[in-house]
Enzyme design. Structure first.
Site, mmCIF file in Angstrom:
data_model
loop_
_atom_site.group_PDB
_atom_site.id
_atom_site.type_symbol
_atom_site.label_atom_id
_atom_site.label_comp_id
_atom_site.label_asym_id
_atom_site.label_seq_id
_atom_site.Cartn_x
_atom_site.Cartn_y
_atom_site.Cartn_z
ATOM 1 N N SER A 1 2.506 11.695 -16.762
ATOM 2 C CA SER A 1 1.915 12.118 -16.903
ATOM 3 C C SER A 1 1.966 13.125 -17.670
ATOM 4 O O SER A 1 2.447 14.208 -16.972
ATOM 5 C CB SER A 1 0.780 12.213 -16.414
ATOM 6 N N TYR B 1 -5.830 23.935 -2.460
ATOM 7 C CA TYR B 1 -5.984 22.253 -2.483
ATOM 8 C C TYR B 1 -6.927 21.978 -3.565
ATOM 9 O O TYR B 1 -8.509 22.689 -3.908
ATOM 10 C CB TYR B 1 -6.364 21.216 -1.827
ATOM 11 N N ASN C 1 4.123 1.401 -10.994
ATOM 12 C CA ASN C 1 2.985 2.393 -12.546
ATOM 13 C C ASN C 1 2.095 2.924 -11.506
ATOM 14 O O ASN C 1 0.664 3.121 -11.640
ATOM 15 C CB ASN C 1 3.074 1.322 -12.971
ATOM 16 N N ASP D 1 0.953 -0.792 0.319
ATOM 17 C CA ASP D 1 -0.170 0.042 -0.237
ATOM 18 C C ASP D 1 0.931 1.340 0.253
ATOM 19 O O ASP D 1 1.293 1.301 1.343
ATOM 20 C CB ASP D 1 -0.563 -0.151 1.387
HETATM 21 N N1 LIG Z 1 -4.663 5.584 -18.206
HETATM 22 C C1 LIG Z 1 -4.041 7.171 -18.205
HETATM 23 O O1 LIG Z 1 -5.037 7.711 -19.650
HETATM 24 C C2 LIG Z 1 -2.906 7.667 -17.454
HETATM 25 C C3 LIG Z 1 -2.293 9.194 -18.481
HETATM 26 C C4 LIG Z 1 -1.354 9.306 -18.166
HETATM 27 C C5 LIG Z 1 -0.637 8.879 -16.831
HETATM 28 N N2 LIG Z 1 -1.167 7.589 -16.334
HETATM 29 C C6 LIG Z 1 -0.733 6.684 -15.070
HETATM 30 O O2 LIG Z 1 -0.341 5.691 -15.540
HETATM 31 C C7 LIG Z 1 -0.190 5.151 -13.951
HETATM 32 C C8 LIG Z 1 -1.120 3.338 -14.080
HETATM 33 O O3 LIG Z 1 -2.485 3.928 -14.048
HETATM 34 P P1 LIG Z 1 -3.936 3.697 -14.849
HETATM 35 O O4 LIG Z 1 -4.860 4.273 -16.187
HETATM 36 O O5 LIG Z 1 -3.638 2.194 -15.381
HETATM 37 O O6 LIG Z 1 -5.363 3.124 -13.802
HETATM 38 P P2 LIG Z 1 -5.193 2.133 -12.917
HETATM 39 O O7 LIG Z 1 -6.363 0.941 -13.563
HETATM 40 O O8 LIG Z 1 -6.365 3.033 -11.696
HETATM 41 O O9 LIG Z 1 -4.315 1.251 -11.538
HETATM 42 C C9 LIG Z 1 -3.696 2.125 -11.286
HETATM 43 C C10 LIG Z 1 -3.036 1.339 -10.101
HETATM 44 O O10 LIG Z 1 -2.544 1.577 -8.895
HETATM 45 C C11 LIG Z 1 -3.361 0.905 -7.422
HETATM 46 N N3 LIG Z 1 -3.013 2.289 -6.606
HETATM 47 C C12 LIG Z 1 -3.782 3.031 -6.083
HETATM 48 N N4 LIG Z 1 -3.207 3.431 -5.266
HETATM 49 C C13 LIG Z 1 -2.340 2.301 -4.631
HETATM 50 C C14 LIG Z 1 -2.016 2.637 -3.087
HETATM 51 N N5 LIG Z 1 -1.937 3.370 -2.133
HETATM 52 N N6 LIG Z 1 -1.163 1.412 -3.429
HETATM 53 C C15 LIG Z 1 -0.714 0.415 -3.846
HETATM 54 N N7 LIG Z 1 -1.659 0.582 -4.940
HETATM 55 C C16 LIG Z 1 -2.471 1.863 -5.421
HETATM 56 C C17 LIG Z 1 -4.643 1.082 -8.147
HETATM 57 O O11 LIG Z 1 -4.980 -0.681 -7.233
HETATM 58 P P3 LIG Z 1 -6.511 -0.317 -6.315
HETATM 59 O O12 LIG Z 1 -7.558 -0.837 -7.440
HETATM 60 O O13 LIG Z 1 -6.946 -0.805 -5.420
HETATM 61 O O14 LIG Z 1 -6.937 1.474 -6.190
HETATM 62 C C18 LIG Z 1 -4.867 0.361 -9.298
HETATM 63 O O15 LIG Z 1 -4.045 -1.328 -8.807
HETATM 64 C C19 LIG Z 1 -0.549 5.983 -13.208
HETATM 65 O O16 LIG Z 1 0.460 6.289 -12.190
HETATM 66 C C20 LIG Z 1 -1.497 6.731 -13.597
HETATM 67 O O17 LIG Z 1 -0.783 8.568 -13.222
HETATM 68 C C21 LIG Z 1 -1.919 7.124 -17.092
#
Ligand SMILES: NC(=O)c1ccc[n+]([C@@H]2O[C@H](COP(=O)([O-])OP(=O)(O)OC[C@H]3O[C@@H](n4cnc5c(N)ncnc54)[C@H](OP(=O)(O)O)[C@@H]3O)[C@@H](O)[C@H]2O)c1
Length: 250
Positions: A172, A194, A117, A90
């Protein structure tokens, strides 16, 4: 930006329309171990799936162990020989991060790749277990601490195996949309000013600066580890849970 939208390949021959399978085609990752934070969903899960497909030993580091085990089963369904393990992490708890690192180091295995990630986006103001604004705590501080705890293991691995180590921070384009001063070090926890969007941008700027500075230091030390940050494009994932209306505008 044009390349990002159109998918036109860059100098590497790959572009935003390239898939992870295409980019890794022909790679044998048998000797590699990779930790992927947040590997139970979205981009992290696809990264885990494809690294496992290329025979890497993949460790899905997740806070939700039910989701992590489901992700593991999903990968195994199509790839029965995949080497996938799940471990509890976490990122908004310093204690959990330390426990994770201790547990990983106790396994006494190599660590070649760390993919930072996991992330949260645009969440309403809240504090982490350690009393730090949630987006900064999870996206940046958690990964910063985790990377520091695992860095000696990565250095040892790179020296012993002769294989270049890799650290990747998921950032990002939102790093461009932060507070006027960039990172508000003296107001991280100030609820009065904020902004959920700017706080996300701030945390992603921190991911990028972390990668740049760590890369510089490791080069200076002559370590065989590269550090990069990456904007993955715009992909509909659970990340949008706090921003369905905002994202639907694009
Ligand atoms: N999708 C996009 O368009 C986009 C664009 C730019 C950058 N990004 C970056 O890409 C990365 C992945 O994002 P994604 O789009 O794949 O989103 P996602 O499907 O929501 O994946 C994020 C993951 O992070 C986990 N997470 C969140 N808080 C956490 C914590 N405190 N401890 C451990 N795990 C935690 C989530 O787990 P839970 O399910 O338990 O919450 C989830 O498995 C992120 O860093 C995001 O900022 C994404």
């Amino acid at each position: 930006m044009l390349r990002l939208i159109t998918g036109i390949p860059g100098p590497s021959g790959f572009g935003s329309a390239s898939t992870a399978e295409q980019v890794t085609e022909g790679i044998d990752a048998t000797n590699l171990t990779a930790i992927i934070t947040g590997g139970a969903s979205g981009i992290g899960l696809e990264t885990a799936r494809v690294l496992a497909l290329r025979r890497a030993h993949v460790i899905i580091a997740a806070r939700n162990m039910v989701a992590a085990n489901e992700a593991k089963q999903l990968i195994l369904k199509d790839n029965q020989t995949a080497r996938v393990d799940v471990m509890k992490l976490d990122l908004c708890s310093m204690k959990s991060i330390k426990d994770f690192a201790d547990n990983f180091i106790a396994l006494n295995i190599h660590l070649n790749i760390l993919i930072n990630n996991a992330g949260v986006m645009f969440c309403p103001f809240q504090l982490s277990e350690d009393g730090i604004e949630m987006q900064f705590a999870t996206n940046h501080l958690g990964h910063f601490y985790l990377t520091n705890l695992l860095l000696d293991k990565m250095k040892d691995t790179a020296r012993v195996t002769g294989i270049e180590g890799r650290i990747v921070n998921l950032t990002s384009v939102a790093h461009l949309h932060t507070y006027e001063e960039g990172i508000r070090f003296d107001k991280i926890n100030d609820q009065n000013c904020y902004s959920d969007k700017k706080a996300y941008g701030q945390s992603k700027l921190a991911n990028l600066l972390h990668a740049n500075e760590l890369s510089r230091r490791l080069q200076e030390e002559g370590e065989n580890i590269t550090v990069n940050s990456v904007h993955p494009g715009l992909i509909t994932t659970n990340l949008m849970r706090h921003s369905a209306r905002f994202v639907s505008m694009f």
